[in-house]
Design an enzyme around this catalytic site. Structure first.
Site, PDB file in Angstrom:
ATOM      1  N   ASP A 284      69.324   9.298   0.192  1.00 33.85           N
ATOM      2  CA  ASP A 284      69.375   9.570   1.628  1.00 33.85           C
ATOM      3  C   ASP A 284      68.007   9.230   2.212  1.00 33.85           C
ATOM      4  O   ASP A 284      66.994   9.791   1.798  1.00 33.85           O
ATOM      5  CB  ASP A 284      69.714  11.046   1.870  1.00 33.85           C
ATOM      6  CG  ASP A 284      70.139  11.339   3.297  1.00 33.85           C
ATOM      7  OD1 ASP A 284      69.708  10.602   4.214  1.00 33.85           O
ATOM      8  OD2 ASP A 284      70.891  12.307   3.515  1.00 33.85           O
TER       9      ASP A 284
ATOM     10  N   ARG B 184      67.247   9.481   5.521  1.00 30.89           N
ATOM     11  CA  ARG B 184      67.099  10.072   6.845  1.00 30.89           C
ATOM     12  C   ARG B 184      65.895  11.016   6.917  1.00 30.89           C
ATOM     13  O   ARG B 184      65.436  11.534   5.912  1.00 30.89           O
ATOM     14  CB  ARG B 184      68.364  10.834   7.233  1.00 30.89           C
ATOM     15  CG  ARG B 184      69.551   9.954   7.530  1.00 30.89           C
ATOM     16  CD  ARG B 184      70.806  10.776   7.781  1.00 30.89           C
ATOM     17  NE  ARG B 184      71.255  11.474   6.576  1.00 30.89           N
ATOM     18  CZ  ARG B 184      72.345  12.239   6.523  1.00 30.89           C
ATOM     19  NH1 ARG B 184      73.074  12.420   7.616  1.00 30.89           N
ATOM     20  NH2 ARG B 184      72.695  12.821   5.389  1.00 30.89           N
TER      21      ARG B 184
END
Length: 371
Positions: free
Chosen positions: A303, A305
């Protein structure tokens, strides 16, 4: 140089933005680390004509991959000892763009590993890490060509430049996200006819994030909030491959029913790798990889983000505590680390169907989502 003249020059964030824009255009840039200099270019956007020109000027380049991508691209016997450092490969002298893209793009892995490959292990060069950071932050496949420069090699005019110290700046911007409020206006929506949209912009001017107030939430009380990452396929097209669209609509509906709430909408598509790379992940999923393994095969982390951006927006709007609509423990942990009180985590278990049941199972198993 006068102070006025200095004020007209680009700062570090602006210089980085120029480099990222050039990489997306397929243009080379100059990287420096004290006496070490190199010309770098992203594999994904490089044309054969530019490769030929660069090779004529600077000789044979190195191909630089992330460790995740190298493990997927190389034969098992070669990838067994790969560390987390950038992997450097010396290509054949006349390798063309098809050869480089074969190693850069996981979509071509079905043809089998490229072998044999000559890895370069002489010393760690920080310029290679900077090149990969710049390419990844440009939402391109994490693969770069590096042309080392010897002495006072002549350079084409107009190359954008990044010093290795900019790696610290990239890290600083990631650790201390900053946003500027740009615009705000009333916006009635289906969930509630009293809405207000706030637009924020990153320091580099490239990315905007949004905070949408439903009703008039009281900053003195924990606000019902949803931290939602952009999902064009789910939010707009109604994709059945994820649960994003149903989660967004369920969150806004609940805010409307309670009369107040705050939607924090981050432009971090595809877990922060961009829509094009997200489609590459979908293609790899169709070939049998799960979403995490597909991210790794492309060269990314699980991930990419940065949820801290949402905490910045919250504080800017005067909120310090939330009732958070989420299944994702990473969002809860990030808010708490950023000084935002999460008084309640409210799961959003919606949107499961025959097309995304496997995807949701992986999110629960590998990312700890409360599903």
């Amino acid at each position: 140089m006068s102070r006025v003249a200095e004020s007209l020059l680009p700062n570090v964030a602006e210089r980085l933005s120029r480099v990222q824009s050039d990489l997306r255009l397929g243009l080379p840039c100059l990287l420096t680390d004290g006496p070490d200099r190199a010309v770098a270019v992203a594999v994904e956007t490089l044309s054969q004509a530019r490769l030929d020109g660069l090779r004529e000027l600077f000789g044979v380049p190195e191909l630089v991959l992330t460790s995740n991508r190298a493990r997927a691209a190389m034969a098992q016997v070669q990838s067994a000892d790969i560390s987390e450092l950038p992997v450097r490969i010396c290509p054949p002298k006349h390798a063309d763009m098809d050869w480089f893209r074969r190693l850069a793009d996981a979509g071509q892995d079905a043809a089998g590993p490229v072998a044999p490959l000559h890895r370069i292990r002489d010393r760690e060069v920080r310029l290679h890490g900077l090149a990969l950071s710049l390419v990844k932050s440009s939402e391109l496949l994490p693969a770069a060509l590096i042309f080392g420069l010897v002495g006072n090699a002549a350079l084409p005019e107009g190359l954008s430049m990044a010093a290795v110290e900019y790696s610290d700046a990239l890290q600083h911007f990631a650790q201390t996200p900053a946003l500027s409020p740009v615009a705000v206006a009333g916006l009635p929506v289906e969930a509630h006819d009293a809405g207000k949209l706030h637009v924020f912009r990153d320091p580099d001017g490239r990315t905007e994030h949004y905070a949408f107030e439903i009703g008039t939430p009281d900053p003195a009380r924990p606000v019902l909030a949803r931290l939602h990452s952009a999902c064009f396929t789910g939010d707009v097209l109604g994709s059945l491959k994820c649960d994003c669209g149903p989660q967004l609509r369920a969150a806004m509906l609940r805010m409307g029913e309670e009369g107040a709430g705050l939607l924090l909408y981050l432009n971090q598509e595809g877990r922060g790798i961009g829509l094009a790379n997200k489609m590459r992940v979908y293609d790899l999923q169709a070939r049998g990889l799960d979403t995490v393994d597909a991210n790794h095969a492309l060269g990314f982390e699980d991930d990419e983000r940065d949820f801290r951006v949402a905490a910045v927006m919250l504080r800017n709007l005067g909120f310090g505590a939330v009732r958070l609509l989420t299944n994702n423990p990473a969002k809860v942990n990030t808010f708490r680390e950023q000084g935002i009180e999460v008084v309640e985590q409210l799961p959003l278990r919606v949107g499961k169907n025959i097309h995304n049941s496997g995807y949701l199972a992986v999110k629960a198993l590998k990312s700890g989502h409360a599903l």
